[in-house]
Scaffold this motif. Structure first.
Motif, PDB file in Angstrom:
ATOM      1  N   UNK A 108       0.860  -1.178   0.000  1.00  0.00           N
ATOM      2  CA  UNK A 108       0.000   0.000   0.000  1.00  0.00           C
ATOM      3  C   UNK A 108       0.898   1.229   0.000  1.00  0.00           C
ATOM      4  N   UNK A 109       0.830   2.013  -1.085  1.00  0.00           N
ATOM      5  CA  UNK A 109       1.723   3.162  -1.227  1.00  0.00           C
ATOM      6  C   UNK A 109       1.601   4.113  -0.054  1.00  0.00           C
ATOM      7  N   UNK A 110       0.406   4.224   0.485  1.00  0.00           N
ATOM      8  CA  UNK A 110       0.168   5.145   1.596  1.00  0.00           C
ATOM      9  C   UNK A 110       0.517   4.521   2.941  1.00  0.00           C
ATOM     10  N   UNK A 111      -0.118   3.392   3.272  1.00  0.00           N
ATOM     11  CA  UNK A 111      -0.012   2.865   4.620  1.00  0.00           C
ATOM     12  C   UNK A 111       1.217   1.993   4.848  1.00  0.00           C
ATOM     13  N   UNK A 112       1.819   1.438   3.785  1.00  0.00           N
ATOM     14  CA  UNK A 112       3.030   0.634   3.969  1.00  0.00           C
ATOM     15  C   UNK A 112       4.281   1.491   4.121  1.00  0.00           C
ATOM     16  N   UNK A 113       4.164   2.791   3.894  1.00  0.00           N
ATOM     17  CA  UNK A 113       5.336   3.672   3.953  1.00  0.00           C
ATOM     18  C   UNK A 113       5.870   3.778   5.377  1.00  0.00           C
ATOM     19  N   UNK A 114       7.188   3.799   5.484  1.00  0.00           N
ATOM     20  CA  UNK A 114       7.837   3.980   6.790  1.00  0.00           C
ATOM     21  C   UNK A 114       8.277   5.412   7.017  1.00  0.00           C
ATOM     22  N   UNK A 115       8.497   6.171   5.956  1.00  0.00           N
ATOM     23  CA  UNK A 115       8.811   7.590   6.099  1.00  0.00           C
ATOM     24  C   UNK A 115       8.524   8.322   4.802  1.00  0.00           C
ATOM     25  N   UNK A 116       8.376   9.630   4.936  1.00  0.00           N
ATOM     26  CA  UNK A 116       8.329  10.554   3.800  1.00  0.00           C
ATOM     27  C   UNK A 116       9.400  11.608   4.036  1.00  0.00           C
ATOM     28  N   UNK A 117      10.137  11.941   2.987  1.00  0.00           N
ATOM     29  CA  UNK A 117      11.196  12.938   3.110  1.00  0.00           C
ATOM     30  C   UNK A 117      10.937  14.073   2.124  1.00  0.00           C
ATOM     31  N   UNK A 118      10.915  15.272   2.660  1.00  0.00           N
ATOM     32  CA  UNK A 118      10.739  16.475   1.847  1.00  0.00           C
ATOM     33  C   UNK A 118      12.000  17.322   1.896  1.00  0.00           C
ATOM     34  N   UNK A 119      12.182  18.142   0.871  1.00  0.00           N
ATOM     35  CA  UNK A 119      13.201  19.182   0.883  1.00  0.00           C
ATOM     36  C   UNK A 119      12.545  20.512   0.540  1.00  0.00           C
ATOM     37  N   UNK A 120      13.048  21.560   1.208  1.00  0.00           N
ATOM     38  CA  UNK A 120      12.569  22.907   0.928  1.00  0.00           C
ATOM     39  C   UNK A 120      13.762  23.782   0.584  1.00  0.00           C
ATOM     40  N   UNK A 121      13.712  24.444  -0.582  1.00  0.00           N
ATOM     41  CA  UNK A 121      14.823  25.234  -1.104  1.00  0.00           C
ATOM     42  C   UNK A 121      14.562  26.732  -0.900  1.00  0.00           C
ATOM     43  N   UNK A 122      15.581  27.422  -0.375  1.00  0.00           N
ATOM     44  CA  UNK A 122      15.480  28.859  -0.120  1.00  0.00           C
ATOM     45  C   UNK A 122      16.777  29.533  -0.554  1.00  0.00           C
ATOM     46  N   UNK A 123      16.657  30.693  -1.190  1.00  0.00           N
ATOM     47  CA  UNK A 123      17.829  31.517  -1.434  1.00  0.00           C
ATOM     48  C   UNK A 123      17.694  32.836  -0.679  1.00  0.00           C
ATOM     49  N   UNK A 124      18.796  33.259  -0.042  1.00  0.00           N
ATOM     50  CA  UNK A 124      18.830  34.581   0.594  1.00  0.00           C
ATOM     51  C   UNK A 124      19.730  35.531  -0.192  1.00  0.00           C
ATOM     52  N   UNK A 125      20.044  35.167  -1.434  1.00  0.00           N
ATOM     53  CA  UNK A 125      20.844  36.051  -2.290  1.00  0.00           C
ATOM     54  C   UNK A 125      20.101  37.375  -2.485  1.00  0.00           C
ATOM     55  N   UNK A 131      16.704  32.631 -12.413  1.00  0.00           N
ATOM     56  CA  UNK A 131      15.516  32.462 -13.261  1.00  0.00           C
ATOM     57  C   UNK A 131      15.149  31.004 -13.538  1.00  0.00           C
ATOM     58  N   UNK A 132      16.152  30.140 -13.750  1.00  0.00           N
ATOM     59  CA  UNK A 132      15.844  28.740 -14.061  1.00  0.00           C
ATOM     60  C   UNK A 132      15.367  27.963 -12.838  1.00  0.00           C
ATOM     61  N   UNK A 133      15.519  28.506 -11.622  1.00  0.00           N
ATOM     62  CA  UNK A 133      15.071  27.810 -10.410  1.00  0.00           C
ATOM     63  C   UNK A 133      13.949  28.570  -9.707  1.00  0.00           C
ATOM     64  N   UNK A 134      13.357  29.529 -10.356  1.00  0.00           N
ATOM     65  CA  UNK A 134      12.371  30.370  -9.694  1.00  0.00           C
ATOM     66  C   UNK A 134      11.118  29.598  -9.280  1.00  0.00           C
ATOM     67  N   UNK A 135      10.837  28.481  -9.961  1.00  0.00           N
ATOM     68  CA  UNK A 135       9.614  27.736  -9.640  1.00  0.00           C
ATOM     69  C   UNK A 135       9.820  26.715  -8.530  1.00  0.00           C
ATOM     70  N   UNK A 187      26.836  24.433  -2.383  1.00  0.00           N
ATOM     71  CA  UNK A 187      27.889  25.276  -2.973  1.00  0.00           C
ATOM     72  C   UNK A 187      27.364  26.471  -3.759  1.00  0.00           C
ATOM     73  N   UNK A 188      26.149  26.366  -4.314  1.00  0.00           N
ATOM     74  CA  UNK A 188      25.593  27.491  -5.060  1.00  0.00           C
ATOM     75  C   UNK A 188      24.922  28.527  -4.155  1.00  0.00           C
TER      76      UNK A 188
END
Length: 277
Positions: A108-125, A131-135, A187-188
């Motif tokens: 079961x894709x939902x209930x058999x899962x043991x974890x979910x991992x997210x990433x959130x990207x932020x720039x403080x430049x 422009x190519x990463x604005x979305x 590094x970027x």
């Protein structure tokens, strides 16, 4: 009754132009697009039981989404050698099915899962997002301190009631176990938050990010995000970070397929709806 087979689909998508995962009659969604194309290729109603690991909200991306579906074994045998490439030709460019794998019927894709991992990207430049990463990258208007972000994150790791960070649903628990929460600066110069838990309640990841960012830029003390864990209602002080910086990058499952059913039973006992962060 026809013999049916269960397939695991590994899916990626750019959430910019989707109103989330879940099918909605008048909106473009990932599930809606997939269902429409599968009906076109395999026949209307052939595929049943489309179930996703994490129902991402509008604007949220995925590089490691997982779903499962059922279809007649005979149909799968007819199409398995060419279905992936056929979908690649027909699907719009902002969604890809990267793999289709036979799995046991108790996966079961939902209930058999043991974890979910997210990433959130932020720039403080000071010039904002490239422009190519604005979305997929949030432009933050103030300098961010990596040490402060990680200090704020440390107090949120573990099993807590995250009611202050969740959109509460009736009869649903806000108790969650965050097993990883940390920040790195690539590094970027991009700051990336990695958030992993057994499951998330709605808006939880983006709320956590929103709280940590104001600690990272000095407007709140680093202890403030963890201090909100004493609350039993959603905090109006927490601003939900915008959707476009968030991506679901991985869903984990038991290494032994024999454990799929046991894990699913355990998850069902522990909590009700699993939602996007």
């Amino acid at each position: 009754m026809d013999e049916r087979i269960r397939l695991r689909l590994d899916v990626s998508y750019d959430g910019t132009d989707f109103s989330g995962w879940a099918a909605q009659p008048t909106r473009r969604t990932v599930a809606g697009v997939l269902t429409e194309l599968l009906d076109l290729v395999l026949g209307a109603g052939t595929v049943t039981g489309l179930t996703v690991a994490g129902r991402t909200d509008a604007g949220v991306h995925a590089t490691g989404q997982v779903c499962h579906l059922d279809l007649p074994t005979e149909v799968w045998r007819q199409h398995e050698g060419r279905l992936l490439r056929r979908l690649a030709r027909l699907l719009p460019p902002d969604v890809r099915v990267r793999a289709m794998t036979e799995v046991p019927a108790d996966f079961d894709a939902r209930f058999s899962a043991t974890f979910r991992r997210y990433e959130y990207r932020v720039t403080d430049a000071p010039w904002g997002a490239e422009p190519l990463r604005r979305t997929d990258t949030l432009a933050w208007p103030k300098p961010l301190d990596l040490a402060a972000l990680n200090a704020a994150a440390a107090g949120l790791v573990g099993e807590h009631d995250f009611a202050a960070y969740c959109r509460r649903k009736e009869n649903a628990t806000t108790l969650r176990e965050v097993t990883r929460l940390d920040w790195r600066r690539d590094p970027d110069g991009i700051l990336v938050a990695t958030v992993q838990a057994d499951a998330f309640c709605q808006n939880m990841v983006r709320s956590l990010v929103g709280a940590m960012l104001v600690a990272g830029d000095g407007r709140r003390p680093v202890e403030w995000p963890a201090g909100l864990l004493t609350r039993r209602e959603r905090s109006s002080e927490v601003t939900v970070a915008p959707a476009h910086g968030l991506a679901l990058v991985e869903v984990g499952y038991p290494a032994d397929p024999a454990e799929y059913a046991r894990r699913a039973d355990l998850t069902r006992r522990l909590r009700v709806p699993v939602a996007e962060g």
